[in-house]
Design a protein around this motif. Structure first.
Motif, short mmCIF file in Angstrom:
data_model
loop_
_atom_site.label_atom_id
_atom_site.label_comp_id
_atom_site.label_asym_id
_atom_site.label_seq_id
_atom_site.Cartn_x
_atom_site.Cartn_y
_atom_site.Cartn_z
N UNK A 80 0.83 -1.20 0.00
CA UNK A 80 0.00 0.00 0.00
C UNK A 80 0.87 1.26 0.00
N UNK A 81 1.97 1.21 0.74
CA UNK A 81 2.86 2.37 0.83
C UNK A 81 3.80 2.45 -0.38
N UNK A 82 3.70 1.46 -1.27
CA UNK A 82 4.55 1.42 -2.47
C UNK A 82 6.03 1.54 -2.11
N UNK A 83 6.46 0.77 -1.10
CA UNK A 83 7.86 0.78 -0.69
C UNK A 83 8.72 0.17 -1.80
N UNK A 84 9.96 0.63 -1.86
CA UNK A 84 10.83 0.16 -2.94
C UNK A 84 11.23 -1.31 -2.74
N UNK A 85 11.57 -1.64 -1.48
CA UNK A 85 11.94 -3.04 -1.20
C UNK A 85 11.04 -3.56 -0.08
N UNK A 86 9.78 -3.87 -0.42
CA UNK A 86 8.81 -4.19 0.63
C UNK A 86 9.21 -5.38 1.50
N UNK A 87 9.67 -6.47 0.87
CA UNK A 87 10.00 -7.67 1.65
C UNK A 87 11.13 -7.40 2.63
N UNK A 88 12.11 -6.63 2.17
CA UNK A 88 13.25 -6.28 3.00
C UNK A 88 12.81 -5.45 4.21
N UNK A 89 11.95 -4.49 3.95
CA UNK A 89 11.50 -3.60 5.02
C UNK A 89 10.61 -4.35 6.03
N UNK A 90 9.76 -5.25 5.51
CA UNK A 90 8.91 -6.05 6.40
C UNK A 90 9.81 -6.88 7.33
N UNK A 91 10.84 -7.48 6.76
CA UNK A 91 11.77 -8.28 7.57
C UNK A 91 12.42 -7.41 8.65
N UNK A 92 12.76 -6.16 8.30
CA UNK A 92 13.40 -5.26 9.26
C UNK A 92 12.48 -4.94 10.45
N UNK B 197 3.52 1.00 11.61
CA UNK B 197 3.71 2.46 11.61
C UNK B 197 5.13 2.85 11.20
N UNK B 198 6.07 1.92 11.32
CA UNK B 198 7.46 2.25 10.96
C UNK B 198 7.82 1.80 9.55
N UNK B 199 6.91 1.06 8.90
CA UNK B 199 7.22 0.49 7.58
C UNK B 199 7.74 1.53 6.59
N UNK B 200 7.11 2.69 6.55
CA UNK B 200 7.49 3.69 5.55
C UNK B 200 8.57 4.64 6.08
N UNK B 201 9.25 4.23 7.19
CA UNK B 201 10.29 5.07 7.80
C UNK B 201 9.82 6.52 7.89
N UNK B 202 8.72 6.77 8.61
CA UNK B 202 8.11 8.10 8.60
C UNK B 202 9.02 9.16 9.22
N UNK B 203 8.91 10.37 8.73
CA UNK B 203 9.62 11.50 9.37
C UNK B 203 8.84 11.98 10.57
#
Ligand SMILES: Nc1ncnc2c1ncn2[C@@H]1O[C@H](COP(=O)(O)OP(=O)(O)OP(=O)(O)O)[C@@H](O)[C@H]1O
Ligand SMILES: [Mg+2]
Length: 239
Positions: A103-115, A146-152
């Motif tokens: 939904x957030x159109x992250x560039x590397x979704x699987x990587x970020x989910x793992x993080x 809430x942290x998935x998109x590395x919010x500012x």
């Protein structure tokens, strides 16, 4: 840089004025607290800053841009967690995080989910359905989302209300590190005065929809001749 600038915000619900001429700023990397008794207008204020409800008057700038005119752009750099928001119960933890990452159109979704799974120690819960989680476990999924998109800007409405003292302490440490190391700004509501004392650089006291006091926990304690924030709260809330 000023991350949040709310000016003269007003929100009415029928005859109730939930927020009245509220001014608030949050700086870069600042952890700001919004305190006040039940019904003071804290959640209403957060919901206006998130664009979930529209103010009746006043203006909101996020990252120096007006929210109403740059909605998609600014909100893509924001995220929100609250214990009262339900994530789909039939989905598994990993499915929820995967869905939001897409939904957030992250560039590397699987990587970020793992993080974020690693960050919130959700590995063992990855295949569990949301409805099978305890409230504290659900809170951790909310925060991970809430942290998935590395919010500012991270807006948290009573983030640790369901956590046991140990989990709460670890989450507070994690959030404080995020603010210090990544410069993430946060606006947090809480009824846990020790948490606010520990985490917040600056505290805004709301009462009856108005900001009645603001400052660091130390400054407020000095101003109200109080031992701690709990005593400040009681003095402010009881007028
Ligand atoms: N959708 C709504 N319709 C009508 N009144 C509302 C609505 N949302 C909030 N209110 C009213 O606005 C006021 C502020 O509510 P809000 O939820 O912002 O308080 P709060 O400070 O978050 O309280 P709490 O600590 O209990 O979470 C309350 O009087 C509440 O009843
Ligand atoms: Mg609330």
């Amino acid at each position: 840089m000023t991350i949040v600038r709310a000016s003269q915000l007003v929100k009415r619900f029928g005859p109730v004025t939930a927020v009245h001429e509220l001014n608030l700023t949050v700086g870069e990397g600042e952890v700001a607290g919004l305190l006040g008794p039940n019904g003071a207008g804290k959640s209403t204020t957060l919901h206006m800053l998130l664009g979930l409800i529209t103010p009746d008057a006043g203006s909101i700038e996020l990252f120096g841009k007006e929210l109403s005119r740059h909605r998609t752009e600014v909100l893509s750099q924001v995220n929100f967690a609250a214990s009262y928001v339900d994530l789909p119960g039939v989905l598994r933890v990993r499915e929820v995080l995967d869905a939001f990452a897409r939904l957030y159109a992250l560039r590397r979704p699987a990587h970020r989910v793992a993080e974020v799974i690693e960050l919130f120690e959700l590995g063992p819960l990855g295949r569990r359905q949301m409805m099978a989680l305890s409230s504290g476990q659900r809170t951790r999924v909310q925060l991970a989302k809430a942290l998935l998109n590395a919010p500012r800007l991270l807006v948290l409405d009573e983030p640790t209300a369901n956590l046991d003292p140990d989990a709460g302490d670890r989450i507070r440490g994690l959030l404080s590190r995020l603010a210090a190391e990544n410069g993430t700004s946060m606006l947090i509501t809480s009824h846990n005065m020790r948490e606010v004392e520990r985490m917040c650089d600056r505290i805004h006291f709301l009462s009856g929809g108005r900001i009645v006091a603001a400052g660091s926990a130390k400054e407020l304690a000095g101003r109200y001749e109080a031992e701690d924030l709990e005593e400040v709260f009681l003095k402010v809330a009881r007028g």
